[in-house]
Write a protein that holds these residues in place. Structure first.
Motif, PDB file in Angstrom:
ATOM      1  N   ALA A  37       6.893   8.644 -38.553  1.00 51.95           N
ATOM      2  CA  ALA A  37       5.770   7.978 -39.213  1.00 51.95           C
ATOM      3  C   ALA A  37       5.369   6.678 -38.527  1.00 51.95           C
ATOM      4  CB  ALA A  37       6.112   7.712 -40.680  1.00 51.95           C
ATOM      5  N   LYS A  38       6.335   5.963 -37.933  1.00 55.65           N
ATOM      6  CA  LYS A  38       6.039   4.675 -37.293  1.00 55.65           C
ATOM      7  C   LYS A  38       5.934   4.765 -35.775  1.00 55.65           C
ATOM      8  CE  LYS A  38       8.343   2.066 -40.920  1.00 55.65           C
ATOM      9  NZ  LYS A  38       9.580   1.400 -41.287  1.00 55.65           N
ATOM     10  N   HIS A  39       6.758   5.612 -35.151  1.00 54.23           N
ATOM     11  CA  HIS A  39       6.860   5.637 -33.697  1.00 54.23           C
ATOM     12  C   HIS A  39       6.155   6.816 -33.035  1.00 54.23           C
ATOM     13  CE1 HIS A  39       9.688   2.380 -34.101  1.00 54.23           C
ATOM     14  NE2 HIS A  39      10.478   3.113 -34.866  1.00 54.23           N
TER      15      HIS A  39
ATOM     16  N   VAL B 242      12.632  11.443 -47.520  1.00 50.82           N
ATOM     17  CA  VAL B 242      11.789  12.472 -46.916  1.00 50.82           C
ATOM     18  C   VAL B 242      10.361  11.958 -46.739  1.00 50.82           C
ATOM     19  CG1 VAL B 242      10.824  14.785 -47.251  1.00 50.82           C
ATOM     20  CG2 VAL B 242      13.253  14.369 -47.704  1.00 50.82           C
ATOM     21  N   ALA B 243       9.851  11.234 -47.740  1.00 55.74           N
ATOM     22  CA  ALA B 243       8.483  10.706 -47.668  1.00 55.74           C
ATOM     23  C   ALA B 243       8.319   9.696 -46.534  1.00 55.74           C
ATOM     24  CB  ALA B 243       8.098  10.068 -48.997  1.00 55.74           C
ATOM     25  N   ALA B 244       9.385   8.970 -46.195  1.00 57.33           N
ATOM     26  CA  ALA B 244       9.310   7.978 -45.117  1.00 57.33           C
ATOM     27  C   ALA B 244       9.068   8.627 -43.752  1.00 57.33           C
ATOM     28  CB  ALA B 244      10.583   7.146 -45.080  1.00 57.33           C
ATOM     29  N   GLN B 245       9.432   9.884 -43.590  1.00 58.79           N
ATOM     30  CA  GLN B 245       9.259  10.646 -42.348  1.00 58.79           C
ATOM     31  C   GLN B 245       9.823   9.898 -41.136  1.00 58.79           C
ATOM     32  OE1 GLN B 245       5.415  12.690 -42.009  1.00 58.79           O
ATOM     33  NE2 GLN B 245       5.048  12.166 -44.166  1.00 58.79           N
ATOM     34  N   GLU B 246      11.071   9.443 -41.307  1.00 57.74           N
ATOM     35  CA  GLU B 246      11.768   8.747 -40.229  1.00 57.74           C
ATOM     36  C   GLU B 246      13.049   9.447 -39.804  1.00 57.74           C
ATOM     37  OE1 GLU B 246      12.376   4.791 -41.701  1.00 57.74           O
ATOM     38  OE2 GLU B 246      10.247   4.278 -41.573  1.00 57.74           O
TER      39      GLU B 246
ATOM     40  N   THR C  25      15.612   7.777 -32.849  1.00 61.02           N
ATOM     41  CA  THR C  25      15.337   6.401 -33.266  1.00 61.02           C
ATOM     42  C   THR C  25      16.211   5.969 -34.440  1.00 61.02           C
ATOM     43  OG1 THR C  25      13.524   7.199 -34.645  1.00 61.02           O
ATOM     44  CG2 THR C  25      12.949   6.381 -32.441  1.00 61.02           C
ATOM     45  N   ASN C  26      16.954   6.896 -35.038  1.00 58.77           N
ATOM     46  CA  ASN C  26      17.888   6.576 -36.115  1.00 58.77           C
ATOM     47  C   ASN C  26      19.192   6.095 -35.467  1.00 58.77           C
ATOM     48  OD1 ASN C  26      19.355   6.375 -38.464  1.00 58.77           O
ATOM     49  ND2 ASN C  26      19.053   8.501 -39.094  1.00 58.77           N
TER      50      ASN C  26
END
Length: 192
Positions: free
Chosen positions: A146-148, A22-26, A120-121
């Protein structure tokens, strides 16, 4: 690998996996600031049932099963799956998804719907498609990755019933604002 019902005591061992994913927000649109108790209620108490995948006492992942909607929509189930980073690529998600489909049928669900698979997954999207799920909708920029940055989410669906399988409609084509105005204008001229 064993897949068994998750007990309240099991959640403490699963919590680091949940927290980090959850913290990764991906992949999940859960509040990354929630504490362990709130996460346990969300993952273990709100669903109909929650399952744990483990091997030799090591937690590999977990999934939940619940109705996607109430009343007239309660025949469609919904699941969420999480796999520990160390267990990825070892068939855990596939085993849990296949298990969840059997459980869904046993609970009387006629279909499963995933409401928000982050586009993106790619590994998850490809796996769900291999297991018979169709992409039936796209939600543009519905997830803040978080990244994209802003990325699309997919609605994925699989009919589980043996009989009367509905034909899957063609995916809805999104049209731009100018095209919408042109379509609306054409309709108005025809109606006049």
């Amino acid at each position: 690998m064993q897949i068994r019902p998750m007990t309240p005591q099991d959640f403490a061992a699963f919590w680091p996996i949940f927290r980090d994913i959850v913290a990764a927000q991906e992949t999940y649109a859960f509040d990354p600031a929630q504490n362990e108790d709130a996460a346990r209620r969300l993952w273990c108490e709100a669903p109909l049932e929650t399952w744990l995948a483990e091997e030799d006492g090591v937690v590999l992942g977990s999934y939940f099963l619940k109705p996607n909607a109430a009343g007239p929509g309660s025949h469609v189930g919904n699941c969420g799956y999480m796999v520990s980073p160390e267990a990825r690529g070892k068939g855990v998600a596939r085993a849990m998804c296949e298990h969840s489909q059997r459980r869904a049928r046993e609970r009387g669900f006629l279909a499963l719907q995933f409401n928000s698979v982050v586009a993106t997954n790619e590994a998850a999207v490809a796996l769900w498609q291999k297991l018979g799920f169709d992409v039936v909708g796209r939600l543009p920029r519905a997830y803040r990755h978080a990244k994209h940055g802003l990325v699309d989410c997919l609605v994925m669906y699989k009919w589980l019933g043996e009989e009367n399988q509905p034909a899957m409609p063609e995916p809805v084509k999104l049209i731009g604002r100018k095209n919408i105005e042109a379509v609306v204008s054409r309709r108005r001229k025809r109606d006049a």
